[in-house]
Enzyme design. Structure first.
Site, PDB file in Angstrom:
ATOM      1  CG  ASP A  49      -1.809   1.186   1.302  1.00 55.70           C
ATOM      2  OD1 ASP A  49      -2.965   1.040   0.864  1.00 55.70           O
ATOM      3  OD2 ASP A  49      -1.380   2.267   1.744  1.00 55.70           O
ATOM      4  CE1 TYR A  79       0.924   7.743   2.465  1.00 51.96           C
ATOM      5  CE2 TYR A  79       1.459   5.492   1.864  1.00 51.96           C
ATOM      6  CZ  TYR A  79       0.620   6.394   2.477  1.00 51.96           C
ATOM      7  OH  TYR A  79      -0.510   5.939   3.105  1.00 51.96           O
ATOM      8  CE  LYS A 124      -3.663   4.772   0.895  1.00 49.89           C
ATOM      9  NZ  LYS A 124      -2.210   4.602   1.089  1.00 49.89           N
ATOM     10  CG  HIS A 126      -4.293   9.860   0.460  1.00 53.96           C
ATOM     11  ND1 HIS A 126      -2.960   9.825   0.169  1.00 53.96           N
ATOM     12  CD2 HIS A 126      -4.400   9.393   1.725  1.00 53.96           C
ATOM     13  CE1 HIS A 126      -2.288   9.343   1.204  1.00 53.96           C
ATOM     14  NE2 HIS A 126      -3.143   9.083   2.164  1.00 53.96           N
TER      15      HIS A 126
END
Ligand code: A2P
Length: 279
Positions: free
Chosen positions: A44, A49, A74, A107
């Site tokens: 994931d 990120y 996301k 997200h």
């Protein structure tokens, strides 16, 4: 690896590896290679990120065939809206080095606290995900951090219902109202920070339960999610913890221990509430 089955028939491995805050190239590579070695097949990530490229490189290095993996990413908040979402998706799959995603999530919801037209923004974005799904570039679609009022508005306009909602969920912070809402609408709940960002691991109640099973508290957290039909996404950068956390799949908690954990109240570990987050 056992699976849950999403409403569209897609199988999703019952545990996944969370990767937030894992941004150093070498650490990401070690984490992914170690995780794949000990049996994780579900990774994931998210555009925000900043590790999609490193994860993609590590997957290639591992030699594990793409079709043996379940990869989620996301869409970040700055990319909401139909056209921007399509472009952001292309960047995500390019960075990951793949030609499809197994799961793509919005997200965070655009929320009433941010914009009057929040529901329209979420709707436009959702229609982009629906079109990518219809074009077979994504095998399943969903949302993250949506509460019932965000889901109500989305379900009103959705041609394809979200298959997943990924929310903060750990002992002491169950978010039971949204979990029930998702159950009633056949939406699988995924738990981010199922270990409460590591903060619940020293909780005496959980330590006592773990001791009964000769297990770790992290394994108890994993088992507690699975026995409730929720999909945990624990994070770790350490090889031994990756291995021991996934072994939580084998642990079966007695109902009295599940009841004790369900009654705990520790509050959110992150303090990130969808209608109040600063970002
Ligand atoms: P580390 O990467 O050093 O292992 P969550 O998934 O709830 O957000 O929790 C992640 C945090 O918990 C990370 O700080 C991670 O640190 C730590 N962690 C993960 N697994 C374990 C474990 N088995 N024992 C102790 N800490 C853990």
């Amino acid at each position: 690896m056992e699976n849950y089955i999403l409403t569209n028939g897609v199988s999703i491995p019952k545990i996944g590896l969370g990767t937030w805050h894992n941004t150093d190239e070498d650490t990401v590579e070690d984490t992914i290679l170690n995780a794949l070695k000990v049996g994780y097949t579900h990774i994931d990530t998210a555009a925000v990120y900043g590790n999609e490229k490193f994860i993609g490189d590590a997957i290639i290095k591992s030699g594990v065939p793409r079709e043996n993996l379940f990869i989620t990413s996301k869409l970040w908040k700055t990319e909401y809206g139909y056209q921007k979402a399509l472009r952001a998706f292309e960047k995500t799959i390019t960075d990951l080095g793949v030609d499809y995603l197994d799961l793509y999530l919005i997200h965070w919801p655009c929320s009433p606290s941010k914009r009057d037209d929040w529901a329209e923004v979420n709707a436009e974005t959702w229609h982009a995900l629906e079109d990518l799904y219809k074009a077979k570039k994504i095998r399943s679609i969903g949302v993250s951090n949506f509460w019932s009022h965000h889901l109500d508005a989305l379900l009103n306009i959705a041609n394809i219902k979200p298959m997943v909602n990924q929310i903060e969920h750990h002992p002491g912070y169950r978010q039971q109202e949204v979990v029930e809402y998702c159950r009633q609408n056949d939406i699988l709940v995924e738990a981010w920070s199922p270990l409460g960002r590591g903060m619940v691991l020293q909780d005496p109640t959980l330590e006592a339960i773990a001791k009964k099973y000769d297990a770790t508290v992290a394994q108890v957290c994993v088992a507690w999610c699975i026995q409730d039909g929720i999909l945990p996404l624990p994070k770790s950068t350490k090889a031994d913890r990756l291995a021991s956390n996934i072994a939580g799949l084998e642990l079966k908690l007695a109902q009295e221990d599940i009841d004790t954990i369900n009654a705990m109240n520790l509050g959110s570990s992150s303090g990130s509430y969808p209608d109040a987050v600063a970002f």
